[in-house]
Scaffold this motif. Sequence first.
Motif, PDB file in Angstrom:
ATOM      1  N   PHE A 146       0.845  -1.193   0.000  1.00  0.00           N
ATOM      2  CA  PHE A 146       0.000   0.000   0.000  1.00  0.00           C
ATOM      3  C   PHE A 146       0.877   1.239   0.000  1.00  0.00           C
ATOM      4  CE2 PHE A 146       0.661  -1.089   4.414  1.00  0.00           C
ATOM      5  CZ  PHE A 146       0.863   0.117   5.057  1.00  0.00           C
ATOM      6  N   PHE A 167       1.289   5.259   1.604  1.00  0.00           N
ATOM      7  CA  PHE A 167       0.776   6.297   2.488  1.00  0.00           C
ATOM      8  C   PHE A 167       1.471   7.604   2.175  1.00  0.00           C
ATOM      9  CE2 PHE A 167       3.924   6.590   5.905  1.00  0.00           C
ATOM     10  CZ  PHE A 167       4.472   5.330   5.996  1.00  0.00           C
ATOM     11  N   ILE A 193      -1.259   0.744  12.168  1.00  0.00           N
ATOM     12  CA  ILE A 193      -0.500   1.905  11.715  1.00  0.00           C
ATOM     13  C   ILE A 193      -0.650   2.985  12.775  1.00  0.00           C
ATOM     14  CG2 ILE A 193      -0.247   3.639   9.910  1.00  0.00           C
ATOM     15  CD1 ILE A 193      -1.619   1.559   8.023  1.00  0.00           C
ATOM     16  N   LEU A 218      -4.001   6.726   3.196  1.00  0.00           N
ATOM     17  CA  LEU A 218      -3.664   5.365   2.765  1.00  0.00           C
ATOM     18  C   LEU A 218      -4.334   5.116   1.436  1.00  0.00           C
ATOM     19  CD1 LEU A 218      -4.306   3.573   6.153  1.00  0.00           C
ATOM     20  CD2 LEU A 218      -2.105   4.295   5.227  1.00  0.00           C
ATOM     21  N   PHE A 221      -4.089  -0.342  -1.888  1.00  0.00           N
ATOM     22  CA  PHE A 221      -3.831  -1.629  -1.226  1.00  0.00           C
ATOM     23  C   PHE A 221      -3.879  -2.770  -2.226  1.00  0.00           C
ATOM     24  CE2 PHE A 221      -4.697   0.676   2.618  1.00  0.00           C
ATOM     25  CZ  PHE A 221      -4.019  -0.006   3.601  1.00  0.00           C
TER      26      PHE A 221
END
Length: 88
Positions: free
Chosen positions: A17, A19, A73, A81, A84
């Motif tokens: 993913f 961020f 997290i 985020l 994914f």
Amino acid sequence: MQVLRITFKFPYRRVKFSFIHRHQAAEIYYYDVFGLIIDSLKFPISPAYPSPAPDHHVDFWALNGKIINYIEITVRDNLHLDDFSFEL
């Protein structure tokens, strides 16, 4: 401080993913089906990086036959985020 726990519908060997827009330190903890920490990644704030810190593309493989049941997290402000993807 904020802690986000993401429990997956299925356990996975790989989790990817992104961020973005992080302004403070952050940590990611990977847990197995027994609630034991498999590993963690830490993203400190460095004087070398301006705020916000660079975006991160996290790609974690569980090794030695372990599988990822959930992640936590931890952040000290907010972040986004995105993107994914998972592998069984």
